[in-house]
Each structure stands twice: as C-alpha cells, then as structure tokens.
Design an enzyme around this catalytic site. Structure first.
Site, short mmCIF file in Angstrom:
data_model
loop_
_atom_site.label_atom_id
_atom_site.label_comp_id
_atom_site.label_asym_id
_atom_site.label_seq_id
_atom_site.Cartn_x
_atom_site.Cartn_y
_atom_site.Cartn_z
N ARG A 3 0.82 -1.21 0.00
CA ARG A 3 0.00 0.00 0.00
C ARG A 3 0.86 1.26 0.00
NH1 ARG A 3 -2.68 -4.18 2.41
NH2 ARG A 3 -1.52 -4.16 4.32
N GLY A 45 -8.47 -8.98 -0.63
CA GLY A 45 -7.67 -7.77 -0.68
C GLY A 45 -7.18 -7.37 0.70
N CYS A 46 -6.82 -6.12 0.83
CA CYS A 46 -6.28 -5.60 2.08
C CYS A 46 -7.23 -5.85 3.25
CB CYS A 46 -6.04 -4.10 1.93
SG CYS A 46 -5.60 -3.27 3.46
N PHE A 47 -6.71 -6.44 4.31
CA PHE A 47 -7.59 -6.76 5.44
C PHE A 47 -8.08 -5.52 6.18
CE2 PHE A 47 -3.35 -8.56 7.29
CZ PHE A 47 -2.78 -7.29 7.40
N TRP A 48 -7.44 -4.39 6.00
CA TRP A 48 -7.92 -3.17 6.66
C TRP A 48 -9.37 -2.88 6.27
CZ3 TRP A 48 -3.25 0.39 5.02
CH2 TRP A 48 -2.10 0.00 5.74
#
Length: 212
Positions: A3, A45-48
């Site tokens: 990111r 995708g991004c776990f955030w």
C-alpha cells in the site's frame, strides 16, 4: 506492490466512480440457520478494508485481521508480502447467527467489501495474498458459499466471471499494528481512497445491516 501509493494515484482513486462491487447482489437462497456463536474467515484484498466493513455489521462481535491458507511459521506481514507463503490477507469474523446469517455476511462480502472478479489483486494491491477466497469453517458454510457463488454466476450478478475460490487452511492473527487500522488511522491516505468508500457503500446500500 504494497500500500505504497503515490499521492497522485491516491487522489485519482478517491475521486473515481463506485467500484464494480458497490451494489447489492441477491440474497443467498441457501442459508440454513446455525446455533451458537460462529466464525467466518474471508479474504478479499487488504484486510484493513474488510475489517472496517464487517465490524460495522449488526450481529458481528469481533473482527480480526490476519493471514489464512499458509503455515504459522510464515504468518507475518514481511513474509506474506513476499507472495511465496500461500497466505491470503483475511479477516476472522465472530458473529451471532440469530442476528446475521452466514449467507448475509457473504452478501456483504460480494456487494461492498471487495471485487470478486479481480484475480490475485484488489485495486492497486497485486499478488496472491490479495486473492478473493472463502475459508469455510464448517461443512454448512462450504455448502452455502459454493451454492451462492453458483447462484450469483447464474444470475450474471457481475459483468465478469467470479474468481472467488473456496480454500482450506488455518487463520493466524496479524500484527497488533494492523488491528483496527481504519479506526485508529481514519485519515491515512490509503484508507481514505480505498476503504472509506466501502464503509460508505455499506451504509448507503445496506443500511438495515449497519449497527446503530
């Protein structure tokens, strides 16, 4: 790439139109009741962003960011980022099936949490660790997930083929600094560009599912 986006790219992304998944897909036809507290493990995708979406869903009591599909020895951010560990960034969702069913969680997953038509990537994040994958915790979950993917495919819910796979493998919690990332860093550029729109879409498109 991780990111680490240029400010120019972030600005463009933040101003772009809604993603392919910011729509409400049909409810799962196969969605049997379950008893007692349950867990679901989803990758997309991004776990955030996944964490930020699901922690706002009624009936969800806890969401943990982590890694699924690989070994404990390799379950750390540096190793997973190398794209050789077989992990996917994922979230473990603890929920009350009397309030929200597994099928409803999958509906959120396919509607606003990620784009199930992107292979081994989500938006600017590229690599197998960003793949779209469901890790069923019970046979019933596997049956629901398999049937739902078939249902959405038959209904042509998306313009492109769904690439989401059902996988097996343990879940390992990510490092502490990844937990509740959006809540602790609401102005982080990546969050503003890519995850705030998902949370906003949940509230706008599925308000009946959002915690008060």
């Amino acid at each position: 790439m991780r990111r680490l986006l240029s400010l120019a790219f972030i600005a463009i992304a933040a101003c772009s139109s809604a993603s392919a998944t910011e729509r409400v897909v049909p409810a799962a036809r196969l969605d049997p009741p379950a008893a007692g507290q349950q867990t679901a493990v989803l990758a997309g995708g991004c776990f955030w962003g996944l964490e930020a979406v699901f922690e706002r869903v009624k009936g969800v009591s806890n969401v943990v960011s982590g890694y699924a599909g690989g070994s404990r020895e390799d379950a750390n951010y540096e190793r997973v980022s190398s794209e050789v560990t077989k992990h996917a960034e994922a979230v473990r969702i603890t929920y009350d099936p009397k309030v929200v069913s597994y099928g409803t969680l999958l509906r959120v997953y396919f509607s606003v949490a990620h784009d199930p038509t992107q292979l081994n990537r989500q938006g600017p994040d590229v690599g197998t660790s960003y793949r779209s994958a469901i890790f069923p915790q019970t046979k019933a979950q596997a049956d629901v997930a398999r049937a739902y993917i078939s249902q959405l495919t038959s209904a042509h819910a998306f313009a492109r083929p769904i690439v989401t796979k059902l996988e097996n493998g343990p879940f390992f919690a990510a490092e502490a600094y990844h937990q509740d990332f959006m809540r602790r860093n609401p102005n982080y550029p990546y969050i503003v560009a890519h995850d705030v729109p998902k949370v906003r879409a949940l509230a706008q498109l599925m308000p009946q599912l959002v915690k008060g």
